[in-house]
Every structure is written in C-alpha cells, then in structure tokens.
Design an enzyme around this catalytic site. Structure first.
Site, PDB file in Angstrom:
ATOM      1  N   TRP A 106       3.564  -8.751  -4.196  1.00 26.58           N
ATOM      2  CA  TRP A 106       3.170  -8.300  -2.853  1.00 26.58           C
ATOM      3  C   TRP A 106       2.028  -9.141  -2.308  1.00 26.58           C
ATOM      4  O   TRP A 106       1.980  -9.401  -1.105  1.00 26.58           O
ATOM      5  CB  TRP A 106       2.836  -6.800  -2.859  1.00 26.58           C
ATOM      6  N   ASP A 176      -4.318  -4.047   0.738  1.00 26.35           N
ATOM      7  CA  ASP A 176      -3.007  -3.407   0.762  1.00 26.35           C
ATOM      8  C   ASP A 176      -3.075  -2.288  -0.283  1.00 26.35           C
ATOM      9  O   ASP A 176      -3.109  -2.553  -1.484  1.00 26.35           O
ATOM     10  CB  ASP A 176      -1.934  -4.449   0.395  1.00 26.35           C
ATOM     11  N   LYS A 200       4.913   6.243  -0.784  1.00 31.09           N
ATOM     12  CA  LYS A 200       4.634   6.474  -2.205  1.00 31.09           C
ATOM     13  C   LYS A 200       3.730   7.700  -2.376  1.00 31.09           C
ATOM     14  O   LYS A 200       4.129   8.670  -2.990  1.00 31.09           O
ATOM     15  CB  LYS A 200       4.015   5.234  -2.824  1.00 31.09           C
TER      16      LYS A 200
END
Ligand code: PLP
Length: 365
Positions: A106, A176, A200
């Site tokens: 990511w 992030d 999530k």
C-alpha cells in the site's frame, strides 16, 4: 431473535466483520427509518433526517477519536486509493519533495501515484526484509523544506503496525490508517492528515474518512479539479455531491457501538487480548506455525503466519474452511495465512481460532 449464533468466524481482511448488533439494528430500521416510511437509502441526502445522521456521525467520530478543534473531518468516496492521488495532487508542489516510508504494497501504491505530481522519494524501505518490520524512527529521512512525510500505520498484507510515530517537526505527517484507524487512542495532533477506508474498522466500504489539520488544508494547490480539492468537501460539509448515505449511516452505528464498548481505550484492550490469543499459539508451537512479521513490529489487526510445510498449510486452510472459518488465506501477493482481527471481530471468534490451531497442530505434529 438474535441471529448471532448463525454468524461465521469471519477473519476477512476488508470488507470485514461488523458488529452483529449493528447489523440487526440496520435490519430493523431498513424499511421504515424513524417513521419516515422509507429507508435511509431512499431519502434525499439534503433532508433533515439524513443530515442529522451525517452530522451525528461526524461529531461522534470527533469525540471518540479525540480530534482537536482545528481539524476537519470529511467523508469522501473513492477509497483510500483515491487518497493516494488526492494527497500529492493537493500538497505536492512542483520542485518539492515528499517522503514515502515504504512498509508494504500500500505504501508502494501511494508512492506510485505521487510520481505523477512532484518528486516523491522513498525512505526507510523494509522491502529487502520482505516487509517483515517497521523501520526505526531514525531511518526516516526528510528535509525541512519537504512537502510531507507519508506512512502506512498498519500494513494489512504483511501484518506489521507502527507502535510509535516519527516526530517530523514542521514537515507535515500524513498517515494511511485504513487498517487500524480507531483501533486504539492516538495523538491526532502528531498528524496533518489521516485517511482510511471505512471497510475494516468503521463500517461498510464506500466511505473514506479523512481527518486533516485546517491550516495544512489551506496550503493545498488551487488549480485542480473541483471534486479532488479537499476544500470543496470542507466547504460543503462532505455533501458536495451525493454521498454514500447508507455507508455513513452504518459508520455512525458502528461508532455508537464503539461508544458502548467503552471507547477506544476499551477497544484497544480488546484488540490486544484478541491478537494475543493467536500470537500465543504461534509462539508456543515450536515452529509448527511461524509469524511473518518480526515480533516488535507485529500488528494487532492482521496476524500473518505460515504453517510448517506447504502441503500442511493447504490442509490447514481447507480444514479451517470446513470448520466455518472465513478469510484465513493470506493476501494473494504473499500467500500463507492471515487472521484479521479488526475491532468488530468478537473475542469468541479469536478463541475459536486459537482452539482450532492448537487442535490442528496436535493432530499433525
Ligand atoms: C493499508 C491500506 N491502504 C489502502 C488500501 C486500499 O483501500 P481502498 O480499497 O479503500 O482503496 C487498503 C486496502 O486493503 C489497505 O489495507
């Protein structure tokens, strides 16, 4: 009657488990929301009923996450992936550097988008170590005139998580937090911008939470498309265009559930307890199970591990599936096994996995 006894042992990495109470409440309110004769999905996002849901979600998020008053809270779309683009588009000026701390796929994706705008540089990469660890804070390189430092607070694929964050002084720090947002209390004032897809820890997919310091937002580039400017969403209270109304409603309900659990300190304690159940099995297995992440960098959200040999690992995943466990396959790019134990995954689910792992080892050692 509660349907909680029919629920799977859900370890999906995202979208992932939601609290059963929240799902049941949504089910009850679905057809006729608060006497309006329609569902929350069927009404105008400009209606007072929806606006109340929207504003309540924002204020509850502010309160639970202890967000200082000089920060904006936005609900955007496009997932964390759009933030990979919006951040450099808004904040990376030509000729300026932005530093990306490389701790996984990511981070790589975030860095790649930034190459389209200015001069991003990679720093403190742990790629050579197969992204098994978080770098030490001293390894993070940046200059005082740089646009920002970007990091990924929890690496969903490799199962690593930052336990302390760098002090970047005057240089803005961006994170992030897609896979560990609101899993524990943090000091928001250390960051200039935080972003996370909701799917999530906070709700269903479709909503992206952005928390940003107002004076940082003021430095954004002006010559970019309207919808990609943070200021557009600040000025319209995240109602510039039609927002994901159902997702925002669900996020609000998940926040109420977090509140009922006792807030983030209580959630953090639960998360520690849940992860420990599984890490203990790995650590006490005499090498039958091996963790991917270095111990000091272990994530409390994604527990990544291998089983002694490949054949046995396949069997583990097959038997786990047959026993009702869902989502235990590692990410397709790394293989192995991964148990995602986000906020809403119950302790009993983790206990069931612990028991299953011990029984599997006893049967096959
Ligand atoms: C840490 C992290 N960042 C970004 C993403 C991408 O998120 P989205 O699918 O919301 O764009 C993910 C998805 O799993 C993630 O785990």
């Amino acid at each position: 009657m509660s349907q909680s006894n029919q629920r799977a042992y859900n370890f999906n990495a995202g979208p992932s488990a939601l609290p059963v109470e929240v799902l049941e409440k949504a089910q009850q309110e679905l057809v006729n929301f608060h006497g309006t004769g329609m569902s929350i999905m069927e009404m105008s996002h400009r209606s007072s009923t929806f606006e109340e849901v929207h504003n309540e979600a924002i204020s509850r998020l502010r309160k639970l996450f202890d967000i200082p008053d000089d920060y904006e809270v936005l609900f955007l779309q496009g997932g964390a992936s759009l933030q990979f683009t919006m951040i450099p588009m808004n904040f990376l000026q030509l000729g300026k550097k932005a530093n990306y701390v490389m701790t996984g796929v990511w981070s790589e994706k975030a860095y790649k988008e930034a190459t389209l705008f200015g001069e991003p540089v990679q720093t403190a990469s742990t790629k050579e170590n197969k992204y098994r660890n978080i770098p030490s804070l001293e390894e993070i390189d940046f200059g005082s005139d740089d646009a920002y430092v970007h990091l990924t607070s929890n690496n969903t694929i490799y199962g690593t998580q930052w336990s302390e964050f760098p002090d970047t002084g005057e240089v803005p720090l961006i994170a992030d937090m897609s896979s560990d947002i609101m899993s524990k209390p943090i000091d928001i004032s250390r960051f200039d911008l935080i972003y996370a897809g909701a799917q999530k820890n906070l709700g269903p997919s479709g909503v992206t939470v952005v928390i940003a310091r107002r004076d940082f937002l003021a430095k954004a580039n002006k010559e970019i498309p309207t919808i990609l400017k943070y200021s557009t969403h600040v000025e319209s209270n995240s109602l510039y265009n039609t927002p994901p109304t159902f997702g925002i409603y669900m996020l609000g309900e998940v926040l109420k559930w977090i509140e009922k659990q006792g807030g983030l300190a209580a959630i953090a304690k639960q998360n520690e307890e849940k992860a420990k159940l599984i890490y203990d099995v790995i650590d006490n297995s005499n090498g039958f199970y091996t963790g991917h992440a270095s111990k000091e960098s272990r994530s409390l959200m994604n527990i990544t591990f291998r089983v002694a040999d490949e054949e046995l690992e396949k069997q583990f995943l097959t038997e786990a599936k047959d026993a009702g466990f869902v989502g235990l396959n590692g990410h397709r790019s790394v293989g192995g096994c991964r148990a995602s134990t986000y906020n809403s995954v119950p302790l009993e689910t983790c206990k069931a996995l612990q028991d299953f792992m011990i029984a599997f080892q006893n049967k096959h050692k």
